[in-house]
Design a protein around this motif. Structure first.
Motif, short mmCIF file in Angstrom:
data_model
loop_
_atom_site.label_atom_id
_atom_site.label_comp_id
_atom_site.label_asym_id
_atom_site.label_seq_id
_atom_site.Cartn_x
_atom_site.Cartn_y
_atom_site.Cartn_z
N ILE A 78 0.88 -1.17 0.00
CA ILE A 78 0.00 0.00 0.00
C ILE A 78 0.92 1.21 0.00
O ILE A 78 1.59 1.48 1.00
CB ILE A 78 -0.93 0.03 1.22
N PRO A 79 0.98 1.92 -1.12
CA PRO A 79 1.89 3.08 -1.18
C PRO A 79 1.56 4.10 -0.10
O PRO A 79 0.44 4.20 0.38
CB PRO A 79 1.61 3.67 -2.58
N GLU A 80 2.59 4.87 0.29
CA GLU A 80 2.42 5.86 1.35
C GLU A 80 1.30 6.83 1.03
O GLU A 80 0.51 7.20 1.90
CB GLU A 80 3.72 6.62 1.58
N SER A 81 1.18 7.23 -0.24
CA SER A 81 0.12 8.17 -0.61
C SER A 81 -1.27 7.57 -0.37
O SER A 81 -2.18 8.27 0.07
CB SER A 81 0.26 8.58 -2.08
N ASP A 82 -1.44 6.27 -0.61
CA ASP A 82 -2.73 5.62 -0.35
C ASP A 82 -2.99 5.50 1.15
O ASP A 82 -4.14 5.60 1.60
CB ASP A 82 -2.77 4.23 -0.98
N ARG A 83 -1.93 5.31 1.94
CA ARG A 83 -2.12 5.22 3.39
C ARG A 83 -2.53 6.58 3.96
O ARG A 83 -3.34 6.63 4.88
CB ARG A 83 -0.84 4.69 4.04
N TRP A 84 -2.02 7.67 3.42
CA TRP A 84 -2.47 8.99 3.83
C TRP A 84 -3.88 9.26 3.29
O TRP A 84 -4.70 9.90 3.95
CB TRP A 84 -1.52 10.08 3.35
N TYR A 85 -4.16 8.77 2.08
CA TYR A 85 -5.47 8.98 1.45
C TYR A 85 -6.60 8.39 2.31
O TYR A 85 -7.65 9.01 2.48
CB TYR A 85 -5.48 8.37 0.05
N ILE A 86 -6.38 7.19 2.84
CA ILE A 86 -7.40 6.56 3.69
C ILE A 86 -7.75 7.48 4.86
O ILE A 86 -8.92 7.74 5.15
CB ILE A 86 -6.91 5.19 4.21
N MET A 87 -6.74 8.01 5.51
CA MET A 87 -6.97 8.85 6.68
C MET A 87 -7.61 10.19 6.28
O MET A 87 -8.47 10.70 7.00
CB MET A 87 -5.67 9.09 7.43
N ALA A 88 -7.20 10.74 5.14
CA ALA A 88 -7.81 11.98 4.67
C ALA A 88 -9.29 11.76 4.34
O ALA A 88 -10.13 12.61 4.64
CB ALA A 88 -7.07 12.51 3.45
N ARG A 89 -9.62 10.61 3.75
CA ARG A 89 -11.02 10.30 3.44
C ARG A 89 -11.84 10.13 4.71
O ARG A 89 -13.00 10.53 4.76
CB ARG A 89 -11.12 9.04 2.58
N VAL A 90 -11.27 9.51 5.73
CA VAL A 90 -11.97 9.38 7.01
C VAL A 90 -12.22 10.77 7.59
O VAL A 90 -13.33 11.11 7.99
CB VAL A 90 -11.17 8.50 8.01
N ARG A 91 -11.18 11.60 7.60
CA ARG A 91 -11.30 12.97 8.13
C ARG A 91 -12.36 13.77 7.39
O ARG A 91 -13.11 14.53 7.99
CB ARG A 91 -9.94 13.67 8.02
N ASP A 92 -12.44 13.61 6.07
CA ASP A 92 -13.35 14.40 5.26
C ASP A 92 -14.70 13.74 5.03
O ASP A 92 -15.50 14.26 4.26
CB ASP A 92 -12.70 14.70 3.90
N SER A 93 -14.97 12.62 5.67
CA SER A 93 -16.23 11.91 5.42
C SER A 93 -17.43 12.75 5.85
O SER A 93 -17.34 13.57 6.77
CB SER A 93 -16.24 10.55 6.12
N GLN A 94 -18.54 12.54 5.18
CA GLN A 94 -19.74 13.33 5.44
C GLN A 94 -20.24 13.20 6.87
O GLN A 94 -20.76 14.14 7.44
CB GLN A 94 -20.86 12.94 4.48
N GLY A 95 -20.06 12.04 7.46
CA GLY A 95 -20.52 11.83 8.82
C GLY A 95 -19.76 12.67 9.84
O GLY A 95 -20.27 12.98 10.91
N LEU A 96 -18.53 13.06 9.52
CA LEU A 96 -17.72 13.83 10.46
C LEU A 96 -17.83 15.33 10.26
O LEU A 96 -17.50 16.10 11.16
CB LEU A 96 -16.25 13.41 10.37
N GLU A 97 -18.27 15.77 9.12
CA GLU A 97 -18.34 17.21 8.83
C GLU A 97 -19.17 17.97 9.86
O GLU A 97 -18.70 18.97 10.40
CB GLU A 97 -18.88 17.44 7.42
N PRO A 98 -20.38 17.54 10.19
CA PRO A 98 -21.15 18.29 11.21
C PRO A 98 -20.51 18.24 12.60
O PRO A 98 -20.71 19.14 13.41
CB PRO A 98 -22.51 17.61 11.23
N LEU A 99 -19.72 17.20 12.85
CA LEU A 99 -19.12 17.06 14.18
C LEU A 99 -18.10 18.16 14.46
O LEU A 99 -17.85 18.52 15.61
CB LEU A 99 -18.46 15.69 14.33
N ARG A 100 -17.50 18.69 13.42
CA ARG A 100 -16.52 19.77 13.63
C ARG A 100 -17.19 20.96 14.31
O ARG A 100 -16.64 21.54 15.23
CB ARG A 100 -15.91 20.16 12.29
N ARG A 101 -18.37 21.30 13.82
CA ARG A 101 -19.11 22.44 14.39
C ARG A 101 -19.87 22.06 15.65
O ARG A 101 -19.85 22.78 16.64
CB ARG A 101 -20.11 22.97 13.36
#
Length: 188
Positions: A78-101
């Protein structure tokens, strides 16, 4: 003669349909882009529904979660870019967006990663050094392989956890599991 010809055509069509069905069988049980995407979406949804975040309000003390790349303990590369991509997708997921506010939660990448980044400018580096994460988000990919003759099944598991940086206690953990099977010769 006409009946024999029809039986021959029917048999040929049936054989063709059977072969076409075989051609559509997966030839690889390795991780693909859709698997990484699925994992990120599922983990983001689970985190959004977690007790850790569900009980918080906008007035709760701020949680700053530093994200690290996925640790790969699977048999796949799993290339390093894909390993960061997974975490970025979790961070940016729709379920978490309202939680920021609504829950006063912020997700950031570690300052060390930002400092080492070629694309980071001075503002990014200064911002990174002053944000003081309270928690760390980590994930680990694991796999197991079962092969029987020409067939192969890979079982994948991605575990994610949030750890308090003050106490080093795990505040939340969950996982996504799936398997992929391949049949036949990989070189066909």
């Amino acid at each position: 003669m006409h009946t024999a010809w029809m039986l021959g055509v029917t048999a040929a069509l049936a054989a063709g349909a059977w072969l076409a069905g075989c051609a559509g069988a997966p030839k690889s049980s390795r991780l693909g882009v859709s698997d990484i995407e699925h994992t990120a979406v599922e983990l983001g949804a689970k985190l959004g529904e977690s007790d850790l975040l569900r009980s918080r309000t906008p007035e709760s003390p701020r949680i700053t979660v530093a994200i690290t790349k996925v640790e790969n303990l699977s048999t796949d590369i799993i290339p390093e870019s894909d390993r960061w991509y997974i975490m970025a997708r979790v961070r940016d997921s729709q379920g978490l967006e309202p939680l920021r506010r609504l829950r006063n939660v912020v997700f950031v990448i570690p300052a060390e990663h930002l400092r080492g980044s070629v694309s980071a400018n001075e503002f990014d580096r200064e911002y990174a050094s002053g944000r003081k994460p309270t928690h760390e988000l980590e994930a680990t990919f694991r796999s197991a392989t079962r092969a029987a003759g020409r067939d192969r099944t890979d079982f994948y598991q991605c575990e994610m956890r949030i750890t308090s940086l003050d106490t080093r206690e795990v505040a939340w953990t969950d996982m996504v599991e799936f398997k992929k099977a391949a049949f036949g010769k990989a070189y066909d």
